[in-house]
Motif scaffolding. Structure first.
Motif, short mmCIF file in Angstrom:
data_model
loop_
_atom_site.label_atom_id
_atom_site.label_comp_id
_atom_site.label_asym_id
_atom_site.label_seq_id
_atom_site.Cartn_x
_atom_site.Cartn_y
_atom_site.Cartn_z
N VAL A 30 0.89 -1.15 0.00
CA VAL A 30 0.00 0.00 0.00
C VAL A 30 0.94 1.21 0.00
O VAL A 30 1.52 1.54 1.03
N PRO A 31 1.14 1.84 -1.17
CA PRO A 31 2.13 2.92 -1.26
C PRO A 31 1.60 4.29 -0.83
O PRO A 31 0.44 4.62 -1.09
N VAL A 32 2.48 5.04 -0.16
CA VAL A 32 2.15 6.38 0.34
C VAL A 32 3.30 7.32 -0.03
O VAL A 32 4.46 6.96 0.16
N ARG A 33 2.98 8.50 -0.56
CA ARG A 33 4.00 9.52 -0.82
C ARG A 33 3.92 10.54 0.31
O ARG A 33 2.87 11.09 0.59
N LEU A 34 5.07 10.75 0.99
CA LEU A 34 5.15 11.71 2.08
C LEU A 34 6.18 12.78 1.71
O LEU A 34 7.36 12.47 1.54
N VAL A 35 5.72 14.00 1.55
CA VAL A 35 6.61 15.11 1.19
C VAL A 35 7.19 15.69 2.47
O VAL A 35 6.45 16.10 3.37
N THR A 36 8.51 15.70 2.56
CA THR A 36 9.20 16.20 3.75
C THR A 36 10.10 17.37 3.39
O THR A 36 10.51 17.53 2.24
N LYS A 37 10.44 18.16 4.38
CA LYS A 37 11.36 19.29 4.19
C LYS A 37 12.78 18.79 4.16
O LYS A 37 13.12 17.80 4.81
N LEU A 38 13.63 19.49 3.42
CA LEU A 38 15.04 19.11 3.32
C LEU A 38 15.91 19.80 4.37
O LEU A 38 17.07 19.50 4.49
N THR B 290 9.00 24.01 1.67
CA THR B 290 8.06 23.01 1.16
C THR B 290 7.00 22.70 2.21
O THR B 290 7.33 22.42 3.36
N PRO B 291 5.71 22.76 1.83
CA PRO B 291 4.66 22.37 2.79
C PRO B 291 4.82 20.90 3.19
O PRO B 291 5.05 20.04 2.35
N GLU B 292 4.71 20.66 4.47
CA GLU B 292 4.89 19.30 5.00
C GLU B 292 3.72 18.97 5.91
O GLU B 292 3.36 19.76 6.77
N THR B 293 3.12 17.81 5.70
CA THR B 293 1.99 17.42 6.55
C THR B 293 2.50 16.93 7.91
O THR B 293 3.64 16.46 8.01
N PRO B 294 1.66 17.02 8.94
CA PRO B 294 2.07 16.48 10.25
C PRO B 294 2.39 14.99 10.17
O PRO B 294 3.31 14.51 10.84
N GLU B 295 1.64 14.25 9.32
CA GLU B 295 1.91 12.81 9.17
C GLU B 295 3.30 12.57 8.60
O GLU B 295 4.01 11.66 9.03
N ALA B 296 3.69 13.39 7.62
CA ALA B 296 5.02 13.24 7.00
C ALA B 296 6.11 13.51 8.03
O ALA B 296 7.09 12.76 8.12
N ARG B 297 5.97 14.57 8.82
CA ARG B 297 6.97 14.91 9.84
C ARG B 297 7.05 13.82 10.89
O ARG B 297 8.13 13.40 11.29
N LEU B 298 5.90 13.34 11.34
CA LEU B 298 5.86 12.30 12.37
C LEU B 298 6.51 11.01 11.86
O LEU B 298 7.32 10.39 12.54
N ALA B 299 6.15 10.59 10.64
CA ALA B 299 6.72 9.37 10.06
C ALA B 299 8.22 9.52 9.83
O ALA B 299 8.99 8.60 10.10
N ALA B 300 8.65 10.68 9.33
CA ALA B 300 10.08 10.91 9.10
C ALA B 300 10.86 10.83 10.41
O ALA B 300 11.93 10.23 10.48
N SER B 301 10.28 11.40 11.44
CA SER B 301 10.92 11.36 12.76
C SER B 301 10.95 9.93 13.30
O SER B 301 11.97 9.47 13.81
N ARG B 302 9.84 9.23 13.17
CA ARG B 302 9.75 7.86 13.70
C ARG B 302 10.75 6.91 13.05
O ARG B 302 11.33 6.05 13.71
N TYR B 303 10.95 7.07 11.73
CA TYR B 303 11.83 6.15 11.01
C TYR B 303 13.21 6.73 10.72
O TYR B 303 13.98 6.15 9.96
N GLY B 304 13.54 7.86 11.32
CA GLY B 304 14.88 8.43 11.21
C GLY B 304 15.22 8.96 9.82
O GLY B 304 16.37 8.92 9.42
#
Length: 160
Positions: free
Chosen positions: A91-99, A105-119
């Protein structure tokens, strides 16, 4: 020639010289159409779908200013054979994160949380998570064959 176009061409030339991108790529990654981008699901719906189907999540961390992200998206999600493989196994998901802190770049709370959770500190990055929320693996930058091999391997591990 605009400054942004010149920078884009310089990045592509640097990647080509390093052997990471072909010289024949278009000057603007945005000009490269990706035909199967409709296979991405919204994060919350993807979690529910993963739990109901048992298919693992495939999180694609990306950024619109990331040239390698365009390569990965076109090679893995944009080609019919590999997109079909991803859709069959994940089940693919695209998460746009800041560099970084200056990236607007607009970043969703889900993207920030997932990026933080998975390093996740850089893009592109693919992370596979089982339906039971078990980390299966991640890959940041690799050739098409390597990415597809890992996707198949992680999907098998998710069924164990």
């Amino acid at each position: 020639m605009s400054k942004s176009k010149l920078l884009s061409q310089a990045r592509l030339l640097a990647l080509a010289v390093a052997g990471l991108a072909p010289l024949a790529r278009p000057a603007s990654p945005q000009a490269t159409p990706v035909p199967m981008t409709n296979l991405f699901r919204p994060y919350s719906k993807a979690i529910a779908e993963s739990k109901s189907t048992g298919k693992p999540l495939l999180l694609f961390f990306t950024n619109p200013h990331c040239v390698p992200c365009y390569w990965l998206e076109s090679e893995i999600f944009g080609k019919p054979d590999s997109a079909a493989l991803v859709n069959r196994l994940y089940v693919p998901v695209r998460l746009v994160t800041k560099l970084g802190p200056t990236d607007k770049t607009p970043e969703t709370p889900e993207a920030r949380l997932a990026a933080s959770r998975y390093g996740i500190v850089a893009t592109p990055n693919l992370v596979a998570i089982s339906a039971s929320d078990r980390f299966l693996g991640s890959v940041a930058w690799a050739g098409r064959d390597t990415v597809l091999f890992r996707l198949e391997t992680w999907a098998k591990a998710a069924r164990r």
